[in-house]
Design a protein around this motif. Structure first.
Motif, short mmCIF file in Angstrom:
data_model
loop_
_atom_site.label_atom_id
_atom_site.label_comp_id
_atom_site.label_asym_id
_atom_site.label_seq_id
_atom_site.Cartn_x
_atom_site.Cartn_y
_atom_site.Cartn_z
N THR A 1 -33.95 26.97 -6.37
CA THR A 1 -34.50 26.84 -4.66
C THR A 1 -35.76 27.40 -5.29
N ILE A 2 -36.58 26.34 -4.56
CA ILE A 2 -38.21 26.78 -3.94
C ILE A 2 -38.85 25.84 -2.78
N PRO A 3 -39.69 26.90 -2.34
CA PRO A 3 -40.25 26.36 -0.66
C PRO A 3 -40.46 25.09 -0.91
N LEU A 4 -40.12 24.40 -0.17
CA LEU A 4 -40.41 22.59 0.28
C LEU A 4 -41.64 22.84 -0.07
N ASN A 5 -42.62 23.84 0.41
CA ASN A 5 -43.78 24.04 1.06
C ASN A 5 -44.75 23.85 -0.47
N MET A 6 -44.47 24.56 -1.49
CA MET A 6 -44.62 24.82 -2.76
C MET A 6 -45.17 23.10 -3.80
N VAL A 7 -44.19 22.72 -3.37
CA VAL A 7 -44.16 21.17 -4.27
C VAL A 7 -44.11 19.97 -4.09
N GLU A 8 -44.90 19.23 -4.95
CA GLU A 8 -45.35 17.27 -4.72
C GLU A 8 -43.77 16.91 -4.11
N ARG A 9 -43.25 17.14 -5.21
CA ARG A 9 -41.82 16.05 -4.73
C ARG A 9 -40.58 17.16 -4.80
N TYR A 10 -39.32 16.37 -4.60
CA TYR A 10 -37.94 16.99 -5.32
C TYR A 10 -36.67 16.42 -4.88
N GLU A 11 -36.07 16.80 -5.97
CA GLU A 11 -34.88 16.10 -6.24
C GLU A 11 -33.27 17.66 -5.38
N LEU A 12 -32.58 16.48 -5.23
CA LEU A 12 -31.40 17.18 -4.77
C LEU A 12 -30.70 17.28 -5.92
N ASP A 13 -30.06 18.62 -6.19
CA ASP A 13 -28.79 18.37 -7.53
C ASP A 13 -27.81 19.22 -6.96
N THR A 14 -27.18 19.76 -7.88
CA THR A 14 -25.91 20.82 -8.30
C THR A 14 -26.23 21.89 -7.79
N HIS A 15 -25.97 23.17 -7.45
CA HIS A 15 -26.17 24.41 -8.02
C HIS A 15 -25.69 24.82 -9.41
N TYR A 16 -26.63 25.13 -10.43
CA TYR A 16 -26.74 25.45 -11.87
C TYR A 16 -25.41 26.22 -12.44
N GLU A 17 -25.33 27.65 -12.08
CA GLU A 17 -23.55 28.51 -13.09
C GLU A 17 -22.62 27.61 -12.16
N SER A 18 -22.60 27.09 -11.10
CA SER A 18 -20.90 26.54 -10.33
C SER A 18 -20.96 25.30 -10.04
#
Length: 399
Positions: free
Chosen positions: A293-310
């Motif tokens: 996760t990362i604050p959405l107001n800190m990124v230029e763009r983002y993608e959705l994926d699954t949670h890595y460990e699980s």
């Protein structure tokens, strides 16, 4: 700037002459200020309160004034002086007296450039302190079991920063989730598993938002891995959204990292990226950091994926703008912190790591040894820009 200047003047000096020097000296500061004169009734209420020692012979006046100053503010005492009319000598005597009383203080004196830069920096620090004082931060669920080195001294945090930490049970969150209707999946998702997880992720977001409002929190840290077994989903999307909305939202119940994020927000306006070092190259000073996760107001763009460990729920793969960054972490008892400036040189998308991945090259590659020799836990916070000077002043200038 939220600066107030108070004055100390010996009765032995000519008022007109002192006022002329005062006008000339203060004009060189090149900052916005409010001149309070000898009226100290509002002392301690500004981002920066300066005591302008205008003349010598003011030591006794200051000593009589000190109990009231301590009562109105527990912040450092800053003595401003031009050096005219024996004011520097008086300032040094006063500062020595403060040291004997174990009270932190500083004489601000020197070139026009130095004084201006020092006042500007201290004002930024004061503004950050104002934002931190009175914050109410929650711990939703207990810290994750693996955070064995991430204890916090709540009393020290309250005394030093004015931040109050409260506990919220995991049961409260789970009950809130159950009371929120599950919406229908969004259409046109590229991956079926994410499509199915989105409504549940939105439930978690709304439930956390409800708890923030109910407990009047300005931030929290969440024992998020419990959600994997209880509601078969993750809090990654919720944390990303809440951080972007101005609520400090941390992972895994990590209280020192939550504090680090709150401090980051007071300085930069964003909560920062809570992440783990995943690879360290001491020779080049390059480190790879990752989290889901990362604050959405800190990124230029983002993608959705699954949670890595699980492999379930919704994780965030965010792409932050390359450029100057600062890595920060404060200990839970505020006894020490780590601050390193560097450059975000690229975002990565490795399949075997948490979804948001950043490679940072340290300005001083020797600081990479800190992670291998004396780290403050595993999580650290990355923020855009270089802020070492302000953060150092904020943490190490004890109040």
């Amino acid at each position: 700037m939220n600066i107030a200047i108070y004055t100390l003047t010996s009765e032995l000096h000519d008022d007109q002459a002192v006022n002329t020097v005062t006008k000339e000296f203060l004009s060189t500061l090149e900052v916005d200020y409010e001149l309070k004169g000898s009226d100290y009734s509002s002392y301690g209420s500004h981002a920066l309160d300066l005591i302008y020692i205008r003349t010598g012979g003011t030591e006794g006046i200051f000593k009589r004034l000190l109990p009231m100053l301590k009562k109105q503010s527990n912040r450092p005492l800053y003595l401003l002086t031009s050096g005219k009319s024996n004011s520097l000598a008086a300032s040094l005597e006063i500062l020595s007296f403060l040291r004997q009383q174990q009270i932190f203080g500083e004489v601000i004196h020197g070139s026009k450039t130095y004084v201006h830069q020092r006042i500007t920096l201290l004002t930024k620090v004061g503004e950050a302190r104002q934002q931190l004082r009175g914050l109410k931060l929650g711990v939703i669920g207990e810290p994750s079991d693996w955070l064995i080195a991430s204890a916090v001294n709540r009393q020290v945090v309250a005394d030093r920063l004015g931040i109050h930490i409260v506990d919220v049970s995991m049961t409260m969150l789970l009950d809130s989730i159950r009371q929120i209707p599950l919406s229908s999946p969004h259409e046109h998702s590229e991956r079926e598993v994410i499509l199915r997880a989105l409504p549940g992720a939105e439930q978690i977001y709304l439930a956390l938002k409800f708890l923030v409002e109910r407990y009047q929190l300005q931030g929290f840290t969440l024992r998020c891995f419990d959600l994997l077994t209880t509601v078969k989903n993750t809090g990654c999307l919720a944390l990303a959204k809440l951080n972007a909305e101005g609520v400090v939202a941390g992972c895994e119940g990590d209280i020192p990292t939550m504090l680090s994020m709150a401090i980051t927000k007071s300085v930069t306006g964003v909560s920062g990226f809570q992440c783990n070092p995943s690879k360290i190259d001491s020779e080049s000073g390059e480190l790879l950091f990752a989290h889901c996760t990362i604050p959405l107001n800190m990124v230029e763009r983002y993608e959705l994926d699954t949670h890595y460990e699980s492999g379930i729920g919704v994780g965030i793969r965010g792409y932050m703008k390359e450029g100057p960054v600062t890595i920060f972490k404060v200990a839970g008892d505020l006894s020490r912190c780590f601050i390193a400036e560097g450059e975000l040189i690229r975002n990565e998308t490795q399949a075997d790591l948490c979804r948001t991945q950043q490679v940072v090259r340290l300005s001083d590659k020797k600081q990479a040894a800190y992670f291998l020799n004396e780290p403050i836990g595993n999580h650290h916070v990355i923020m855009p820009g270089h802020h070492k000077e302000v953060l150092s002043e904020l943490i190490y200038n004890k109040v």
